[in-house]
Scaffold this active site. Structure first.
Site, short mmCIF file in Angstrom:
data_model
loop_
_atom_site.label_atom_id
_atom_site.label_comp_id
_atom_site.label_asym_id
_atom_site.label_seq_id
_atom_site.Cartn_x
_atom_site.Cartn_y
_atom_site.Cartn_z
N SER A 168 -16.73 24.77 9.99
CA SER A 168 -15.07 24.68 9.19
C SER A 168 -14.53 24.04 10.50
CB SER A 168 -14.28 25.80 8.70
OG SER A 168 -13.22 24.98 8.12
N TYR A 181 -9.58 33.83 8.27
CA TYR A 181 -10.91 32.85 7.55
C TYR A 181 -11.96 31.62 8.50
CZ TYR A 181 -13.89 28.41 5.59
OH TYR A 181 -14.56 27.51 5.03
#
Length: 276
Positions: A168, A181
């Protein structure tokens, strides 16, 4: 845009619906290949499954419990003229991952491409409020799940196979509501680089894709409505990306177009500069 829902999110409940269908005709770049995609029921996983199918691959979709989404994805894959099987379970369970890969190989005959894509995220305002339970759960799904599914795949991958992991943009610049995350995605980035080196002599390539703000079920499942409404508008392109704008990166890294690329990451993120 949609309101908050349960994790990891249901695409069937999203409004507007994400764009997941491929934008161009296939050219056989994955002809006769078999791909396993975790989190393949919706979002980027769904778009990737359909695009792989359009390029000739048979698909095994691993999903948690979003059966209606998974069935819809299977129909789209089969409409492209290839086989699709659905395998329901939790990638955080090592035994499940081993069984899932065995089922995929038994039913589809082999394994050429594995996409470690399943993930969850939970927005928390204060760092100290991230609970032990949430921290463990996020790492179990995102990091342990990637390790488990790739470990299970190893005995079945031959020379020329490809591994693609979903990291990400948050691995590069963080996200102040998604500290755990972001940390898992940093771990996956390191995994891509380390495993690529480890498997280079076997001619098994390992790469990653680091999406920016993409309109997937994780977004309304993670953020309050006001943040969902503004989601992606601060990107250089001024909007969130769509899953079918990310799937071509997964295709490129899976097929022979990227035969001299390993240990690298592609960045479909709407124009945000990243480094590292």
């Amino acid at each position: 845009m949609e309101t908050e829902q349960r994790q990891p999110g249901l695409e069937q409940e999203m409004s507007p619906e994400p764009e997941y269908m491929p934008r161009y005709a296939g050219s056989g770049r994955l002809k006769d290949k078999v791909a396993v995609i975790t989190g393949g029921d919706s979002g980027i996983g769904r778009a990737t499954a359909i695009l792989y199918a359009r390029e000739g691959a048979s698909i095994a979709i691993i999903y948690l419990d979003e059966t209606e989404d998974a069935e819809k994805t299977r129909k789209h894959v089969e409409d492209e003229g290839t086989r699709c099987i659905l395998i329901k379970g939790d990638v955080a369970d090592k035994q499940f991952c081993e069984n899932a890969v065995l089922e995929a190989v038994e039913k589809l005959g082999k394994l050429d491409v594995i996409v470690a894509n399943a993930a969850e995220q939970h927005a928390v305002e204060k760092f100290e409020d991230i609970s032990e339970e949430q921290l463990e759960q996020t790492f179990q799904t995102n990091v342990f799940g990637s390790f488990y599914i790739l470990q299970a795949a190893m005995p079945h991958l031959n020379q020329g196979a490809s591994i693609v992991c979903t990291t990400s943009v948050t691995a590069y610049r963080g996200q102040d509501l998604l500290l755990d995350y972001s940390s898992t995605k940093g771990a996956i980035l390191a995994l891509v680089r380390a495993l690529a080196s480890k498997l280079a002599d076997k001619n098994i390539r390992v790469n990653g894709v680091a999406p920016g703000p993409i309109w997937t079920p994780l977004i309304p499942a993670s953020f309050p409505p006001d943040k969902v409404e503004r989601f992606g508008k601060d990107s250089p392109l001024g909007r969130p990306g769509q899953p079918n704008e990310v799937a071509p990166s997964f295709l490129f890294l899976a097929c022979q177009d990227s035969s001299y690329i390993t240990g690298q990451v592609l960045h479909p993120n709407g124009g945000e500069p990243v480094s590292g």
